[in-house]
Design a protein around this motif. Structure first.
Motif, PDB file in Angstrom:
ATOM      1  N   ALA A 131     -20.207 -11.875 -60.065  1.00  0.00           N
ATOM      2  CA  ALA A 131     -21.473 -11.817 -59.327  1.00  0.00           C
ATOM      3  C   ALA A 131     -21.583 -10.523 -58.526  1.00  0.00           C
ATOM      4  O   ALA A 131     -22.644  -9.888 -58.494  1.00  0.00           O
ATOM      5  N   ALA A 132     -20.491 -10.133 -57.900  1.00  0.00           N
ATOM      6  CA  ALA A 132     -20.499  -8.904 -57.110  1.00  0.00           C
ATOM      7  C   ALA A 132     -20.719  -7.682 -57.995  1.00  0.00           C
ATOM      8  O   ALA A 132     -21.518  -6.796 -57.659  1.00  0.00           O
ATOM      9  N   ALA A 133     -20.030  -7.621 -59.126  1.00  0.00           N
ATOM     10  CA  ALA A 133     -20.155  -6.468 -60.026  1.00  0.00           C
ATOM     11  C   ALA A 133     -21.564  -6.365 -60.612  1.00  0.00           C
ATOM     12  O   ALA A 133     -22.134  -5.271 -60.699  1.00  0.00           O
ATOM     13  N   VAL A 134     -22.143  -7.501 -61.000  1.00  0.00           N
ATOM     14  CA  VAL A 134     -23.495  -7.495 -61.579  1.00  0.00           C
ATOM     15  C   VAL A 134     -24.530  -7.133 -60.505  1.00  0.00           C
ATOM     16  O   VAL A 134     -25.467  -6.380 -60.769  1.00  0.00           O
ATOM     17  N   THR A 135     -24.346  -7.624 -59.291  1.00  0.00           N
ATOM     18  CA  THR A 135     -25.269  -7.289 -58.201  1.00  0.00           C
ATOM     19  C   THR A 135     -25.186  -5.799 -57.885  1.00  0.00           C
ATOM     20  O   THR A 135     -26.209  -5.130 -57.693  1.00  0.00           O
ATOM     21  N   TYR A 136     -23.984  -5.268 -57.855  1.00  0.00           N
ATOM     22  CA  TYR A 136     -23.787  -3.832 -57.637  1.00  0.00           C
ATOM     23  C   TYR A 136     -24.514  -3.030 -58.730  1.00  0.00           C
ATOM     24  O   TYR A 136     -25.259  -2.094 -58.434  1.00  0.00           O
ATOM     25  N   ALA A 137     -24.289  -3.414 -59.983  1.00  0.00           N
ATOM     26  CA  ALA A 137     -24.897  -2.696 -61.112  1.00  0.00           C
ATOM     27  C   ALA A 137     -26.419  -2.756 -61.044  1.00  0.00           C
ATOM     28  O   ALA A 137     -27.100  -1.752 -61.282  1.00  0.00           O
ATOM     29  N   THR A 138     -26.944  -3.916 -60.700  1.00  0.00           N
ATOM     30  CA  THR A 138     -28.397  -4.068 -60.576  1.00  0.00           C
ATOM     31  C   THR A 138     -28.951  -3.101 -59.542  1.00  0.00           C
ATOM     32  O   THR A 138     -29.920  -2.381 -59.800  1.00  0.00           O
ATOM     33  N   GLY A 139     -28.323  -3.082 -58.386  1.00  0.00           N
ATOM     34  CA  GLY A 139     -28.776  -2.182 -57.328  1.00  0.00           C
ATOM     35  C   GLY A 139     -28.709  -0.726 -57.729  1.00  0.00           C
ATOM     36  O   GLY A 139     -29.661   0.039 -57.529  1.00  0.00           O
ATOM     37  N   ARG A 140     -27.596  -0.317 -58.313  1.00  0.00           N
ATOM     38  CA  ARG A 140     -27.417   1.094 -58.696  1.00  0.00           C
ATOM     39  C   ARG A 140     -28.430   1.518 -59.764  1.00  0.00           C
ATOM     40  O   ARG A 140     -28.969   2.624 -59.715  1.00  0.00           O
ATOM     41  N   VAL A 141     -28.687   0.661 -60.727  1.00  0.00           N
ATOM     42  CA  VAL A 141     -29.632   0.997 -61.797  1.00  0.00           C
ATOM     43  C   VAL A 141     -31.051   1.150 -61.238  1.00  0.00           C
ATOM     44  O   VAL A 141     -31.748   2.114 -61.551  1.00  0.00           O
ATOM     45  N   PHE A 142     -31.449   0.220 -60.387  1.00  0.00           N
ATOM     46  CA  PHE A 142     -32.807   0.313 -59.836  1.00  0.00           C
ATOM     47  C   PHE A 142     -32.949   1.454 -58.842  1.00  0.00           C
ATOM     48  O   PHE A 142     -34.018   2.062 -58.757  1.00  0.00           O
ATOM     49  N   ILE A 143     -31.899   1.771 -58.107  1.00  0.00           N
ATOM     50  CA  ILE A 143     -31.966   2.932 -57.218  1.00  0.00           C
ATOM     51  C   ILE A 143     -32.211   4.190 -58.054  1.00  0.00           C
ATOM     52  O   ILE A 143     -33.064   5.011 -57.725  1.00  0.00           O
ATOM     53  N   VAL A 158     -33.939  -2.133 -71.812  1.00  0.00           N
ATOM     54  CA  VAL A 158     -33.206  -1.619 -72.972  1.00  0.00           C
ATOM     55  C   VAL A 158     -32.748  -0.180 -72.711  1.00  0.00           C
ATOM     56  O   VAL A 158     -31.624   0.201 -73.048  1.00  0.00           O
ATOM     57  N   GLN A 159     -33.604   0.609 -72.068  1.00  0.00           N
ATOM     58  CA  GLN A 159     -33.276   2.001 -71.763  1.00  0.00           C
ATOM     59  C   GLN A 159     -32.081   2.087 -70.806  1.00  0.00           C
ATOM     60  O   GLN A 159     -31.294   3.024 -70.877  1.00  0.00           O
ATOM     61  N   PHE A 160     -31.928   1.105 -69.920  1.00  0.00           N
ATOM     62  CA  PHE A 160     -30.864   1.128 -68.919  1.00  0.00           C
ATOM     63  C   PHE A 160     -29.651   0.279 -69.301  1.00  0.00           C
ATOM     64  O   PHE A 160     -28.741   0.103 -68.484  1.00  0.00           O
ATOM     65  N   LYS A 161     -29.617  -0.227 -70.519  1.00  0.00           N
ATOM     66  CA  LYS A 161     -28.550  -1.130 -70.964  1.00  0.00           C
ATOM     67  C   LYS A 161     -27.158  -0.511 -70.793  1.00  0.00           C
ATOM     68  O   LYS A 161     -26.267  -1.127 -70.199  1.00  0.00           O
ATOM     69  N   GLU A 162     -26.959   0.687 -71.295  1.00  0.00           N
ATOM     70  CA  GLU A 162     -25.633   1.319 -71.230  1.00  0.00           C
ATOM     71  C   GLU A 162     -25.253   1.683 -69.796  1.00  0.00           C
ATOM     72  O   GLU A 162     -24.104   1.510 -69.392  1.00  0.00           O
ATOM     73  N   LEU A 163     -26.211   2.172 -69.041  1.00  0.00           N
ATOM     74  CA  LEU A 163     -25.945   2.488 -67.634  1.00  0.00           C
ATOM     75  C   LEU A 163     -25.574   1.216 -66.879  1.00  0.00           C
ATOM     76  O   LEU A 163     -24.647   1.219 -66.065  1.00  0.00           O
ATOM     77  N   PHE A 164     -26.278   0.126 -67.155  1.00  0.00           N
ATOM     78  CA  PHE A 164     -26.001  -1.148 -66.497  1.00  0.00           C
ATOM     79  C   PHE A 164     -24.569  -1.601 -66.789  1.00  0.00           C
ATOM     80  O   PHE A 164     -23.837  -2.003 -65.883  1.00  0.00           O
ATOM     81  N   LYS A 165     -24.158  -1.509 -68.040  1.00  0.00           N
ATOM     82  CA  LYS A 165     -22.791  -1.898 -68.404  1.00  0.00           C
ATOM     83  C   LYS A 165     -21.764  -1.021 -67.683  1.00  0.00           C
ATOM     84  O   LYS A 165     -20.750  -1.516 -67.189  1.00  0.00           O
ATOM     85  N   ALA A 166     -22.035   0.271 -67.625  1.00  0.00           N
ATOM     86  CA  ALA A 166     -21.118   1.192 -66.933  1.00  0.00           C
ATOM     87  C   ALA A 166     -21.060   0.871 -65.443  1.00  0.00           C
ATOM     88  O   ALA A 166     -19.981   0.918 -64.834  1.00  0.00           O
ATOM     89  N   LYS A 167     -22.195   0.531 -64.852  1.00  0.00           N
ATOM     90  CA  LYS A 167     -22.230   0.218 -63.423  1.00  0.00           C
ATOM     91  C   LYS A 167     -21.547  -1.122 -63.130  1.00  0.00           C
ATOM     92  O   LYS A 167     -21.027  -1.316 -62.030  1.00  0.00           O
ATOM     93  N   ILE A 168     -21.540  -2.038 -64.099  1.00  0.00           N
ATOM     94  CA  ILE A 168     -20.799  -3.289 -63.912  1.00  0.00           C
ATOM     95  C   ILE A 168     -19.306  -2.980 -63.797  1.00  0.00           C
ATOM     96  O   ILE A 168     -18.618  -3.497 -62.913  1.00  0.00           O
ATOM     97  N   LYS A 169     -18.820  -2.115 -64.665  1.00  0.00           N
ATOM     98  CA  LYS A 169     -17.403  -1.723 -64.599  1.00  0.00           C
ATOM     99  C   LYS A 169     -17.109  -1.009 -63.286  1.00  0.00           C
ATOM    100  O   LYS A 169     -16.091  -1.258 -62.648  1.00  0.00           O
TER     101      LYS A 169
END
Length: 193
Positions: A131-143, A158-169
Motif C-alpha cells: 500500500a505504501a509503495a503504490v501510494t508513493y508511486a501514485t503521488g510521484r506519477v501525478f506530480i 497507459v502512457q504512465f504505466k512504466e513510470l508507475f511500475k518504476a515508482k512502485i519499486k
C-alpha cells in the motif's frame, strides 16, 4: 576619487552582484510547490502503511483507495487542477491495473487476513509495504504529470504505466528507509570494549 566623493560606489557594486543572477519568482513557487507535494505524498504513504491494521479483508483495500483519493485531492488543490472524484477513482483503478501483479498481491495479502493469527500478521505486513509503495508511486506519477501542465482529463494511465511500475519499486525502497535501523546491545558493547 575617494569613497567620500561617491558614497554609493560600494552600494552600486553590491547591487550589481545581487541583480546579476535574478531568481525567477516562478522557480521559487515551483520549488515550494514541489516541497509541499513531496510532504503530501509522504504523509499519505505513512497513512497507507497504517491501513494494513484494518482487520477486515478487502475493507483495507477500500481504505487505501480512500487515502489515494485524498492524496489526489490535495495534489489537485496544490496544482490548481479541478478535482473530480469519479474521474480520480477511475484513473487510480486504471493506473493500478497497469501494474497488475502489484494489485493482485495486495488483494492476496488482504485476503490472507482470513487465516487466524499468522495470516493476519503476514497479511498486515505484506499489505503495509504494498500500500505504501503504490501510494508513493501514485503521488510521484501525478506530480510529474501536473508539473508538466497536465490535468486529470488529459492523464493517460497507459502512457504512465512504466513510470508507475518504476515508482512502485522506488517506493518500496523509500518505505524501507522509514523503518528505524536497529542495533543490538552486543554490537554496541563490542565496539566499546
Amino acid at each position: 576619487m575617494s569613497t567620500i566623493d561617491h558614497p554609493n560606489t560600494e552600494a552600486t557594486s553590491a547591487e550589481a552582484r545581487v541583480t546579476s543572477d535574478p531568481v525567477l519568482v516562478s522557480d521559487v513557487v515551483r520549488s515550494d510547490r514541489l516541497l509541499l507535494a513531496d510532504n503530501t505524498v509522504k504523509n499519505h504513504v505513512i497513512a497507507a502503511t497504517g491501513v494494513s491494521l484494518v482487520p477486515v479483508p478487502l475493507l483495507d483495500l477500500a481504505a487505501i483507495m480512500g487515502i489515494q483519493v485524498d492524496l489526489m485531492h490535495e495534489l489537485c488543490k496544490l496544482y490548481d487542477v479541478p478535482f473530480k472524484e469519479k474521474l480520480v477513482r477511475s484513473l487510480l483503478t486504471s493506473l493500478a491495473g497497469a501494474a497488475g501483479t502489484v494489485v493482485a498481491m495486495a488483494t492476496l495479502t488482504s485476503l490472507a487476513k482470513t487465516v487466524p493469527m499468522l495470516g493476519s500478521v503476514a497479511g498486515a505486513a505484506g499489505l503495509s509495504a504494498t500500500a505504501a509503495a503504490v501510494t508513493y508511486a501514485t503521488g510521484r506519477v501525478f506530480i510529474q504529470h501536473f508539473e508538466g501542465g497536465g490535468s486529470l482529463s488529459d492523464f493517460d494511465p497507459v502512457q504512465f504505466k512504466e513510470l508507475f511500475k518504476a515508482k512502485i519499486k522506488e517506493g518500496a525502497q523509500v518505505v524501507k528507509s522509514f523503518k528505524p535501523k536497529s542495533t543490538t546491545n552486543t554490537d554496541q558493547t563490542a565496539q566499546t570494549v
